[in-house]
Write an enzyme that holds these catalytic residues in place. Structure first.
Site, PDB file in Angstrom:
ATOM      1  CE  LYS A 134      -0.441  -0.341   5.041  1.00  0.00           C
ATOM      2  NZ  LYS A 134      -1.356  -0.677   6.157  1.00  0.00           N
ATOM      3  NE  ARG A 153      -7.247   0.642  12.054  1.00  0.00           N
ATOM      4  CZ  ARG A 153      -6.044   0.528  11.500  1.00  0.00           C
ATOM      5  NH1 ARG A 153      -5.205   1.560  11.514  1.00  0.00           N
ATOM      6  NH2 ARG A 153      -5.673  -0.591  10.921  1.00  0.00           N
ATOM      7  CE1 TYR A 196      12.515  31.514   6.867  1.00  0.00           C
ATOM      8  CE2 TYR A 196      12.880  29.191   6.330  1.00  0.00           C
ATOM      9  CZ  TYR A 196      12.621  30.501   5.928  1.00  0.00           C
ATOM     10  OH  TYR A 196      12.482  30.792   4.602  1.00  0.00           O
ATOM     11  CG  MET A 222       9.528  24.311   1.121  1.00  0.00           C
ATOM     12  SD  MET A 222       8.381  25.602   0.592  1.00  0.00           S
ATOM     13  CE  MET A 222       7.464  24.709  -0.627  1.00  0.00           C
TER      14      MET A 222
HETATM   15  C1  LIG Z   1      -0.593  -1.880   6.661  1.00  0.00           C
HETATM   16  C2  LIG Z   1      -1.201  -3.140   7.080  1.00  0.00           C
HETATM   17  C3  LIG Z   1      -0.398  -4.261   7.326  1.00  0.00           C
HETATM   18  C4  LIG Z   1       1.117  -4.193   7.324  1.00  0.00           C
HETATM   19  O1  LIG Z   1       1.554  -3.607   8.521  1.00  0.00           O
HETATM   20  P1  LIG Z   1       3.126  -3.487   8.870  1.00  0.00           P
HETATM   21  O2  LIG Z   1       3.153  -3.006  10.260  1.00  0.00           O
HETATM   22  O3  LIG Z   1       3.677  -2.495   7.898  1.00  0.00           O
HETATM   23  O4  LIG Z   1       3.685  -4.832   8.669  1.00  0.00           O
HETATM   24  C5  LIG Z   1      -1.012  -5.449   7.632  1.00  0.00           C
HETATM   25  N1  LIG Z   1      -2.361  -5.533   7.700  1.00  0.00           N
HETATM   26  C6  LIG Z   1      -3.166  -4.472   7.491  1.00  0.00           C
HETATM   27  C7  LIG Z   1      -4.625  -4.619   7.610  1.00  0.00           C
HETATM   28  C8  LIG Z   1      -2.607  -3.250   7.179  1.00  0.00           C
HETATM   29  O5  LIG Z   1      -3.409  -2.192   6.980  1.00  0.00           O
END
Ligand SMILES: *Cc1c(COP(=O)(O)O)cnc(C)c1O
Length: 360
Positions: free
Chosen positions: A35, A130, A252, A300
């Site tokens: 992802k 969630r 800054y 930046m």
């Molecule tokens: C992102 C995600 C993972 C992977 O998690 P990591 O901590 O990066 O290994 C596994 N399962 C779900 C549902 C996720 O959203």
């Protein structure tokens, strides 16, 4: 010359990290979690190193289509399922495996009357609060799906809120076992932390993400401590050097004030490149092969480093923001965040290169 900031990617590190998953979970199949464009690394760059995984897991239809375009014919898990009917058409066309966490998704799926059976996973909520079913509703969803001719395999899935802790999985694991007792179907629970720390959670499919990229899933140990190799190195160069007298300040807000005669190196990397603006003074930065300390607020397009103790450093010196010589996890800890965020934050304007090249 282009601006010297560069994100180098090492597919052989990703392949090594996948082999660590195989060692840790030898009896499980592996969803390689890609992802967020492979945690900022780029799906196309890491795909060859992950093509021996058993499946890919991600969130967006567009990313799934890119994996199909690379030639992947195996399963692709959609971690949040689909969001509307238009998505669902693409799910069927691309032969994706959606995770279903709500009856509205099931209604939509069955209402579509897909021509070929769709494999799915049902998400159980075991304390993360969630996504997912609680209080026996997951079992009802599974039974409904199993009775539908439109549906193929029905898997069972959950996600741990505290798998990074040594005793963090027992409660949710017990809840999942109770909610799914007697239900057939492949099971998937383990993220990276569980792959590394909790063999009891490995089951049929593991879902590692961060560890594939060499990042640590725990706050107290860096990736290399788990024999993981960093897949990304963020590098730049010094583009200027300033000499400060005691009492003079840099950047800054004049946050860094020199306590001694101080050489300050100016690095072509700022928050618009994805480096965290909230990095405090003292955050480690490698300059010319030496650990130096961030000195002054990140701006930046630039940041400033105390290079007084690296006398050989000068304009053009190599700077490593994180990578092989400085774990992303360590930088993240200084910044009050996790390596995941720093990897995902590397901005589109930063050039990517496959291979770490010579300048180690
Ligand atoms: C992102 C995600 C993972 C992977 O998690 P990591 O901590 O990066 O290994 C596994 N399962 C779900 C549902 C996720 O959203």
């Amino acid at each position: 010359m282009p601006r010297p900031i560069l994100a180098s990617l090492d597919p052989s590190a990703v392949a090594h990290n996948l082999s660590r998953v195989r060692e840790c979970a030898p009896r499980s199949r592996v969803w390689a979690v890609v992802k967020a464009d492979a945690y900022g690394h780029g799906i196309e760059a890491v795909y060859p190193a992950l093509a021996s995984a058993d499946g890919f897991a991600l969130l967006e239809i567009g990313e799934a289509a890119r994996i199909r375009a690379l030639g992947w014919t195996g399963p692709i898990l959609l971690l949040e399922g689909f969001f509307d009917a238009a998505d669902l058409e693409a799910v069927l066309e691309l032969k994706l495996t959606p995770v279903l966490h709500d009856d509205a998704q099931i209604d939509m799926l069955l209402g579509m009357r897909p021509s070929a059976p769709v494999d799915v996973f049902v998400k159980f909520n075991t304390g993360m609060n969630r996504l997912g079913y609680t209080d026996g509703r997951g079992r009802k969803a599974v039974e409904r799906l199993r009775a539908a001719s439109e549906v193929g395999t029905v898997g069972l899935m959950m996600h741990f809120p505290e798998a990074d802790l040594p005793d963090g999985v027992a409660g949710p694991l017990g809840r999942f076992e109770a909610e799914t007792a007697g239900l057939p179907g492949p099971r998937s629970m383990a993220n990276s932390a569980s792959v590394l720390l909790h063999p009891a959670t490995h089951a049929d499919w593991v879902r590692p993400g961060i560890l594939l990229y060499g990042g640590s899933p725990t706050g107290d140990r860096d990736g290399p401590a788990f024999d993981l190799k960093p897949a990304m190195e963020l590098t730049s160069e010094l583009i200027a050097v300033q000499q400060l007298a005691p009492g003079e300040a840099a950047g800054y807000g004049q946050r860094f004030v020199a306590q001694r005669p101080t050489r300050v190196g100016v690095v072509a990397c700022g928050y618009a490149d994805g480096y965290p603006r909230h990095a405090p003074d003292g955050t480690p930065v490698m300059v010319a092969g030496r650990r130096c300390a961030l000195a002054g607020r990140v701006s930046m397009d630039m940041l400033t480093v105390d290079i007084t103790d690296a006398p050989e450093a000068g304009i053009g010196s190599r700077v490593e923001l994180f990578g092989r010589h400085l774990a992303v996890d360590e930088v993240a800890r200084h910044c009050g965040t996790i390596g995941y965020e720093l990897m995902c934050a590397v901005a589109p304007r930063v050039k990517r290169r496959v291979g770490f090249g010579e300048a180690g």
